[in-house]
Enzyme design. Sequence first.
Site, PDB file in Angstrom:
ATOM      1  N   HIS A  44      10.950 -34.595  -6.370  1.00  0.00           N
ATOM      2  CA  HIS A  44      11.060 -33.685  -7.521  1.00  0.00           C
ATOM      3  C   HIS A  44      12.517 -33.226  -7.602  1.00  0.00           C
ATOM      4  O   HIS A  44      12.878 -32.166  -7.090  1.00  0.00           O
ATOM      5  CB  HIS A  44      10.112 -32.500  -7.346  1.00  0.00           C
ATOM      6  CG  HIS A  44      10.003 -31.626  -8.542  1.00  0.00           C
ATOM      7  ND1 HIS A  44       8.829 -30.978  -8.885  1.00  0.00           N
ATOM      8  CD2 HIS A  44      10.904 -31.259  -9.495  1.00  0.00           C
ATOM      9  CE1 HIS A  44       9.022 -30.265  -9.978  1.00  0.00           C
ATOM     10  NE2 HIS A  44      10.281 -30.417 -10.365  1.00  0.00           N
ATOM     11  N   GLU A  75       8.856 -36.602 -10.203  1.00  0.00           N
ATOM     12  CA  GLU A  75       8.311 -35.519 -11.008  1.00  0.00           C
ATOM     13  C   GLU A  75       9.399 -34.522 -11.375  1.00  0.00           C
ATOM     14  O   GLU A  75      10.408 -34.391 -10.681  1.00  0.00           O
ATOM     15  CB  GLU A  75       7.168 -34.818 -10.261  1.00  0.00           C
ATOM     16  CG  GLU A  75       7.540 -34.233  -8.922  1.00  0.00           C
ATOM     17  CD  GLU A  75       6.334 -33.640  -8.195  1.00  0.00           C
ATOM     18  OE1 GLU A  75       5.211 -34.138  -8.396  1.00  0.00           O
ATOM     19  OE2 GLU A  75       6.531 -32.694  -7.412  1.00  0.00           O
ATOM     20  N   HIS A 205      -0.145 -29.343  -4.635  1.00  0.00           N
ATOM     21  CA  HIS A 205       0.456 -28.035  -4.399  1.00  0.00           C
ATOM     22  C   HIS A 205      -0.333 -27.288  -3.328  1.00  0.00           C
ATOM     23  O   HIS A 205      -1.478 -26.899  -3.530  1.00  0.00           O
ATOM     24  CB  HIS A 205       0.550 -27.167  -5.646  1.00  0.00           C
ATOM     25  CG  HIS A 205       1.619 -26.103  -5.506  1.00  0.00           C
ATOM     26  ND1 HIS A 205       2.945 -26.339  -5.775  1.00  0.00           N
ATOM     27  CD2 HIS A 205       1.557 -24.835  -5.055  1.00  0.00           C
ATOM     28  CE1 HIS A 205       3.654 -25.248  -5.535  1.00  0.00           C
ATOM     29  NE2 HIS A 205       2.833 -24.319  -5.078  1.00  0.00           N
TER      30      HIS A 205
END
EC number: 2.6.99.2
Length: 253
Positions: A44, A75, A205
């Site tokens: 990310h 991402e 997450h």
Amino acid sequence: MKTALSINLNKIALIRNSREGNFPDVCAHAQACIDHGADGITVHPRPDQRHIRASDVPALAELVAGVKQVEFNVEGNPFAPAMGSYPGFMDLVAASKPDQCTLVPDSDAQLTSDHGFDLTQSGAKLAPIIARLKDQGMRVSLFMDPDISQIELAAKLGADRIELYTGPFAEAFKQHPEKLPALLAQFGAAAQAATALGLGVNAGHDLNLHNLGAFRQAVPALLEVSIGHAFVVDCIALGLPAAMAAYVKACRA
């Protein structure tokens, strides 16, 4: 059903960035994770480059491209502009061509991703971005809360998958077990609705070795999980080979 395990390398890069040089080596850790059974590698890259840097992405893309049946997932916020040596999210993924591009509505001010898209607000701007990424050969996943009305909009926009934001589940698992039955039912219903709409279901997450089994049981159609922070913590306690073995087992049980 097997759930693919994608290892997020952001925290490895965060440790590296605390000193000069390239230690720990992000690519070496990606290779070690692959060697011990990872199905994918996730990064990310944020504009402030607090962990994964834009310069890491091409090397990781090349590494993963050389390994059959392992996917590269990039991402980030599709609206993130160029900033210094960060070329902008869309230019970065266009150059690296990951197998999957996961779009996330995070800002520079956020410590970490903490909510899914509100597609009633951003859907019109996302539609051409999704089409562009798919035209470039990428699978597109949207980071979403377990809200069926929002998931229906994701399908209409042409997304291939959703990634369910599992922060609330992880918090309840640790601190508020009385909330778990309702939350797991909500996630299960959201995943079922997504599958019925032709969307694949990912999740991520704060998933870890303690809560992953319960989530997978509630969401049997789960195709992929992305795990980084907890994985790195477990590597400190167990070592990377043992941590990888534990997570691979948790994703196949």
